[in-house]
Scaffold this motif. Sequence first.
Motif, short mmCIF file in Angstrom:
data_model
loop_
_atom_site.label_atom_id
_atom_site.label_comp_id
_atom_site.label_asym_id
_atom_site.label_seq_id
_atom_site.Cartn_x
_atom_site.Cartn_y
_atom_site.Cartn_z
N ASP A 81 0.85 -1.21 0.05
CA ASP A 81 -0.05 -0.03 -0.15
C ASP A 81 0.90 1.21 0.09
OD1 ASP A 81 0.82 0.41 2.63
OD2 ASP A 81 -1.04 -0.51 3.33
N ASP A 82 0.30 2.40 -0.14
CA ASP A 82 1.00 3.74 -0.33
C ASP A 82 1.57 3.96 1.06
OD1 ASP A 82 0.11 4.05 -2.90
OD2 ASP A 82 -1.44 5.34 -2.26
N ARG A 83 1.08 3.63 2.18
CA ARG A 83 1.70 3.98 3.41
C ARG A 83 3.13 3.36 3.41
NH1 ARG A 83 -2.19 2.70 8.47
NH2 ARG A 83 -2.39 0.80 7.13
N PHE A 84 3.08 1.97 3.14
CA PHE A 84 4.25 1.44 3.24
C PHE A 84 5.50 2.01 2.49
CE2 PHE A 84 7.03 -2.25 1.44
CZ PHE A 84 7.52 -2.41 2.76
N GLU A 85 5.09 2.38 0.96
CA GLU A 85 5.90 2.95 0.33
C GLU A 85 6.35 4.34 0.80
OE1 GLU A 85 6.98 4.08 -4.59
OE2 GLU A 85 5.71 2.39 -3.84
N LEU A 124 15.04 5.31 3.14
CA LEU A 124 15.98 4.81 2.07
C LEU A 124 16.57 6.02 1.65
CD1 LEU A 124 13.86 2.06 0.63
CD2 LEU A 124 15.81 1.79 2.30
N PRO A 125 17.78 6.38 2.20
CA PRO A 125 18.50 7.78 1.78
C PRO A 125 18.90 7.50 0.24
CG PRO A 125 19.93 6.48 3.22
CD PRO A 125 18.42 5.89 3.28
N ASP A 126 19.16 6.43 -0.28
CA ASP A 126 19.85 6.23 -1.54
C ASP A 126 18.97 5.84 -2.59
OD1 ASP A 126 22.24 6.77 -0.40
OD2 ASP A 126 22.89 4.86 -0.36
N LEU A 127 17.49 5.92 -2.25
CA LEU A 127 16.55 5.77 -3.42
C LEU A 127 16.07 7.23 -3.87
CD1 LEU A 127 14.60 3.93 -5.09
CD2 LEU A 127 12.84 4.28 -2.74
N PRO A 128 16.46 7.56 -5.04
CA PRO A 128 16.07 8.58 -5.83
C PRO A 128 14.56 8.81 -5.92
CG PRO A 128 17.69 7.92 -6.96
CD PRO A 128 17.30 6.89 -6.04
N ALA A 129 13.84 9.91 -5.71
CA ALA A 129 12.49 10.13 -5.70
C ALA A 129 11.66 9.82 -6.76
CB ALA A 129 11.89 11.69 -5.26
N GLU A 130 12.54 9.78 -7.90
CA GLU A 130 11.93 9.54 -9.49
C GLU A 130 11.99 8.30 -9.67
OE1 GLU A 130 15.98 10.59 -10.04
OE2 GLU A 130 14.32 11.69 -8.82
N ASP A 131 12.68 7.29 -8.90
CA ASP A 131 12.91 5.73 -9.17
C ASP A 131 11.74 5.03 -8.70
OD1 ASP A 131 15.08 6.50 -10.37
OD2 ASP A 131 16.50 5.35 -8.91
N ALA A 132 11.37 4.12 -9.14
CA ALA A 132 10.22 3.26 -8.77
C ALA A 132 10.89 2.29 -7.66
CB ALA A 132 9.77 2.14 -9.90
N LEU A 133 10.12 1.90 -6.77
CA LEU A 133 10.57 0.99 -5.67
C LEU A 133 10.04 -0.32 -6.11
CD1 LEU A 133 11.80 0.86 -2.84
CD2 LEU A 133 9.30 1.23 -1.98
N LEU A 134 11.17 -1.35 -6.36
CA LEU A 134 10.90 -2.38 -7.05
C LEU A 134 10.78 -3.63 -5.83
CD1 LEU A 134 13.25 -2.21 -10.00
CD2 LEU A 134 10.72 -1.89 -10.11
N PRO A 135 10.02 -4.73 -5.94
CA PRO A 135 9.95 -5.67 -4.97
C PRO A 135 11.11 -6.23 -4.58
CG PRO A 135 8.15 -5.91 -6.62
CD PRO A 135 8.99 -4.81 -6.98
N GLU A 136 12.08 -6.35 -5.73
CA GLU A 136 13.60 -7.17 -5.60
C GLU A 136 14.61 -6.20 -4.93
OE1 GLU A 136 13.16 -5.79 -9.67
OE2 GLU A 136 11.82 -6.87 -8.32
N ALA A 137 14.35 -4.92 -4.99
CA ALA A 137 15.26 -3.90 -4.48
C ALA A 137 15.99 -4.38 -3.20
CB ALA A 137 14.66 -2.56 -4.53
N ASP A 138 17.24 -4.42 -3.23
CA ASP A 138 17.86 -4.45 -1.92
C ASP A 138 18.06 -3.40 -0.96
OD1 ASP A 138 20.32 -4.56 -0.36
OD2 ASP A 138 20.88 -6.59 -1.14
#
Length: 84
Positions: free
Chosen positions: A6-10, A17-31
């Motif tokens: 859900d949106d809250r989790f994301e 997650l400081p190294d996740l750019p705002a424009e990047d998708a959050l992928l299930p397999e992301a480490d």
Amino acid sequence: MSTQWDDRFEQVLRRNLPDLPAEDALLPEADLMDLGLDSMGMISLLMDLETEYGVRIPESELTFEAFASVAGLWAVVGSVTSAA
């Protein structure tokens, strides 16, 4: 357990997650470690998730595997929130 969170989790993950750019998708397999999560960040993330969902995640669920990927963490959060 579905990997569609859900949106809250994301929103909570993105705040922690400081190294996740705002424009990047959050992928299930992301480490999560590759996205900047360290041991102190894990504690902060856990507290944020518990506050956001109004649950307590049991210590037995706090494994390396749970924090290894986005999907792994969602599986834990999803199982705790569905039991609440």
